[in-house]
Design an enzyme around this catalytic site. Structure first.
Site, mmCIF file in Angstrom:
data_model
loop_
_atom_site.group_PDB
_atom_site.id
_atom_site.type_symbol
_atom_site.label_atom_id
_atom_site.label_comp_id
_atom_site.label_asym_id
_atom_site.label_seq_id
_atom_site.Cartn_x
_atom_site.Cartn_y
_atom_site.Cartn_z
ATOM 1 N N ALA A 35 0.944 -1.548 0.257
ATOM 2 C CA ALA A 35 0.400 0.096 0.125
ATOM 3 C C ALA A 35 0.540 1.605 0.135
ATOM 4 O O ALA A 35 1.132 2.406 -0.980
ATOM 5 C CB ALA A 35 -1.114 0.058 1.406
ATOM 6 N N ASN A 38 3.626 1.669 -3.181
ATOM 7 C CA ASN A 38 2.263 2.261 -4.114
ATOM 8 C C ASN A 38 2.182 3.486 -4.552
ATOM 9 O O ASN A 38 2.188 4.605 -5.490
ATOM 10 C CB ASN A 38 0.934 1.168 -4.637
ATOM 11 C CG ASN A 38 1.158 0.321 -4.096
ATOM 12 O OD1 ASN A 38 2.506 -0.109 -4.447
ATOM 13 N ND2 ASN A 38 0.663 -0.814 -3.668
ATOM 14 N N TYR A 104 -2.100 -14.294 1.328
ATOM 15 C CA TYR A 104 -1.221 -13.223 2.379
ATOM 16 C C TYR A 104 -0.444 -14.620 3.122
ATOM 17 O O TYR A 104 -0.848 -15.891 3.277
ATOM 18 C CB TYR A 104 -1.567 -12.163 3.332
ATOM 19 C CG TYR A 104 -2.347 -11.224 2.680
ATOM 20 C CD1 TYR A 104 -1.635 -10.234 2.454
ATOM 21 C CD2 TYR A 104 -3.968 -10.636 3.283
ATOM 22 C CE1 TYR A 104 -2.374 -9.049 1.157
ATOM 23 C CE2 TYR A 104 -4.343 -10.138 2.828
ATOM 24 C CZ TYR A 104 -3.758 -8.641 2.050
ATOM 25 O OH TYR A 104 -3.204 -7.934 1.811
ATOM 26 N N TYR A 168 -8.972 -1.811 5.195
ATOM 27 C CA TYR A 168 -9.133 -2.828 6.284
ATOM 28 C C TYR A 168 -8.997 -4.013 5.256
ATOM 29 O O TYR A 168 -9.059 -4.178 4.120
ATOM 30 C CB TYR A 168 -11.243 -2.581 6.420
ATOM 31 C CG TYR A 168 -11.951 -3.272 7.556
ATOM 32 C CD1 TYR A 168 -10.791 -4.107 9.064
ATOM 33 C CD2 TYR A 168 -12.048 -5.001 6.875
ATOM 34 C CE1 TYR A 168 -11.572 -4.639 9.521
ATOM 35 C CE2 TYR A 168 -12.425 -5.772 7.194
ATOM 36 C CZ TYR A 168 -12.478 -6.244 9.048
ATOM 37 O OH TYR A 168 -12.591 -6.923 9.449
ATOM 38 N N THR A 242 -14.043 6.259 -1.449
ATOM 39 C CA THR A 242 -13.784 6.340 -2.963
ATOM 40 C C THR A 242 -15.224 5.867 -2.739
ATOM 41 O O THR A 242 -15.547 4.447 -1.971
ATOM 42 C CB THR A 242 -12.887 5.554 -2.986
ATOM 43 O OG1 THR A 242 -12.846 4.090 -2.310
ATOM 44 C CG2 THR A 242 -11.417 6.227 -2.950
ATOM 45 N N GLU A 245 -18.543 0.077 -7.477
ATOM 46 C CA GLU A 245 -19.797 -0.057 -7.792
ATOM 47 C C GLU A 245 -19.458 -1.576 -8.821
ATOM 48 O O GLU A 245 -19.223 -1.158 -10.179
ATOM 49 C CB GLU A 245 -20.481 0.827 -9.043
ATOM 50 C CG GLU A 245 -20.772 1.913 -7.672
ATOM 51 C CD GLU A 245 -21.635 2.953 -8.601
ATOM 52 O OE1 GLU A 245 -22.585 3.619 -8.479
ATOM 53 O OE2 GLU A 245 -20.844 3.470 -10.307
ATOM 54 N N GLY A 280 -4.194 -2.290 -6.082
ATOM 55 C CA GLY A 280 -3.894 -0.734 -6.450
ATOM 56 C C GLY A 280 -4.357 0.229 -6.050
ATOM 57 O O GLY A 280 -3.912 1.494 -6.095
ATOM 58 N N GLY A 282 -7.148 1.985 -4.860
ATOM 59 C CA GLY A 282 -6.980 2.608 -3.761
ATOM 60 C C GLY A 282 -6.033 3.032 -3.289
ATOM 61 O O GLY A 282 -5.455 4.824 -2.455
ATOM 62 N N ASP A 283 -4.323 2.747 -3.892
ATOM 63 C CA ASP A 283 -2.866 3.014 -2.967
ATOM 64 C C ASP A 283 -3.385 4.176 -4.614
ATOM 65 O O ASP A 283 -2.693 5.104 -3.771
ATOM 66 C CB ASP A 283 -1.751 2.081 -3.481
ATOM 67 C CG ASP A 283 -2.386 1.547 -2.133
ATOM 68 O OD1 ASP A 283 -2.767 1.278 -1.424
ATOM 69 O OD2 ASP A 283 -2.067 0.344 -2.896
#
Length: 342
Positions: A35, A38, A104, A168, A242, A245, A280, A282-283
Site C-alpha cells: 500500500a 504504491n 497473504y 481494512y 471512494t 460499483e 492498488g 485505492g493506493d
C-alpha cells in the site's frame, strides 16, 4: 520540490498469469507492491520527493525490490535492512463474476517485527510536507501498530499534515485486537482520512445503512457517513470516500466524494470496463489525492485528480500506478477515448 513520507510494508507479489486460477499452470508472475510503497511510486511519478520508510531483510530478493523502487524515483534511504523475511502475497486475478483472491504469507516479516526505536525519526521527518500511512500496516502485528502510532505522533508533533487510509483487510487483523480499537486511535492523529465505501464501517466501527454490494452507490448517501466520521474525529480536516460499483470483476463504476466540513464534493464518475488490474487502485487514489492537496488549487481539483489517477490504474498490470501527472490531467480534462497517441 515537496517531500512526502510513507511508512509501510512492501512485498513480493506472485500472481497467476492472466485470469488463471492460482497454480493452474506452473508459473507465477513476480513483481513487488504494498500500500504505502504504491503511494510513494505515484507521488514520484508526479514529480514529488517521495520517501518510503520500511524494513527489509538482507537478501537478493529484497535487494531487487529496493533497486526497483529507486528506479521508479522513490527515496529508500530510510529502509532498514533487518529482519528475517520479505512478506509475500499471492494474487489470483478474477474475471466476470469470479472475484480476485489474495492469499497473504507475511507473518514474521521484517516490518512486522520492526520497532519504533529502529528508525531515526528526526532525520526521516526533516523538511517533510506530508506523512501517509494505511490501515494495512497496523493490521500485520502489534509491533507494526505501535510503529505506526509512534510515527504518527512524531509527525503531528512537528506539525506535518497526516493522511491515513483506513484500508481494512479482514485477513490480517488476527494478532489480538479488533481493527476499530486500533484504527480509531491512529486516525486521531490524522488531518485527512481516506476510505472506501466499507472501510469506515469495518475499520472504524462507524455504521451506515447502505447496501455496498448492490453495484450502484449514490454519492449523496455518503455525506451522512462522512459527517459521522468528522463529528467523531475533530482533528480531521477532510474525510474522503471512494465509491466502487463492482458489477463484475471486469466492470466497475468509479467515483469519490470529499467532505471538508464546509462543502461536500462529488467527483466525476468513470465507467471502467475490461479491467486489467484493480489491485492498488485505492493506493493510486491516495497518491493522487496527496499530490492534489499539495499542488492543486483547491479540494475539488485534488478530488478529480485522485479519482482520475485511480481510474487509470485499472489499466496497469501490477501494484504500481505507472502513469504521469500529465496523463492524469488529460483524463481530468475529458480525455479517455483510448486513441493511439502519435
Amino acid at each position: 520540490m515537496k517531500r512526502v513520507v510513507t511508512l509501510g510494508e512492501v512485498m513480493l507479489r506472485l500472481k497467476s498469469p492472466g485470469s488463471e486460477r492460482l497454480f493452474q499452470s506452473p508459473a507465477l508472475e513476480a513483481t513487488f507492491g504494498g500500500a504505502e510503497a504504491n503511494v510513494a511510486v505515484s507521488l514520484a511519478n508526479y514529480g514529488l520527493d517521495a520517501r518510503f520508510v520500511s524494513a527489509l531483510p538482507k537478501n537478493p530478493v529484497a535487494d531487487t525490490c529496493l533497486r526497483e523502487l529507486r528506479g521508479l524515483g522513490v527515496d529508500t534511504g530510510f529502509v532498514r535492512r533487518q529482519g528475517e523475511r520479505l512478506g509475500i502475497y499471492y494474487l489470483e486475478g478474477g474475471a466476470n463474476q469470479r472475484g480476485s483472491q489474495v492469499t497473504y504469507d507475511r507473518a514474521g516479516s521484517a516490518l512486522a517485527t520492526a520497532r519504533p526505536e529502529d528508525f531515526d525519526w528526526a532525520a526521516i521527518f526533516a523538511d517533510v510536507a506530508w506523512f501517509h500511512v494505511s490501515g494495512v500496516t497496523p493490521a500485520i502485528s502489534a509491533s507494526a501498530a505501535e510503529l505506526c502510532r509512534h510515527a504518527l505522533g512524531q509527525a503531528r508533533a512537528q506539525g506535518i499534515p497526516v493522511s491515513v487510509d483506513y484500508n481494512y483487510r479482514k485477513n490480517l487483523w488476527r494478532w489480538g485486537r479488533a481493527a476499530p480499537e486500533v484504527m480509531r486511535a491512529l486516525v486521531g492523529y490524522a488531518s485527512v482520512g481516506i476510505a472506501n465505501e466499507e472501510d469506515c464501517q469495518k475499520a472504524m466501527g462507524i455504521e451506515l445503512n447502505a447496501d455496498v454490494e448492490s453495484g450502484r452507490l449514490e454519492p449523496e448517501q455518503y455525506r451522512a457517513l462522512a459527517e459521522r466520521v468528522l463529528a467523531q474525529f475533530p482533528n480531521l480536516e477532510r474525510q474522503v470516500i471512494t465509491l466502487r460499483e463492482s458489477r463484475s470483476a471486469d466492470v466497475n463504476g468509479w467515483s469519490a466524494v470529499l467532505h471538508n466540513r464546509s462543502a461536500f464534493l462529488s467527483s466525476r464518475r468513470y465507467e471502467i470496463t475490461d479491467i486489467v488490474d484493480r489491485v492498488g487502485g485505492g493506493d493510486a487514489f491516495a497518491g493522487g489525492l496527496i499530490y492534489g492537496l499539495l499542488e492543486l488549487p483547491d479540494d475539488a481539483a485534488a478530488l478529480e485528480f485522485a479519482t482520475a489517477a485511480a481510474c487509470l490504474k485499472h489499466s496497469i498490470i501490477g501494484d504500481y500506478n505507472r502513469v504521469s501527472g500529465a496523463e492524469v490531467a488529460a483524463l481530468v480534462r475529458g480525455g479517455g477515448s483510448g486513441r493511439v497517441q502519435r
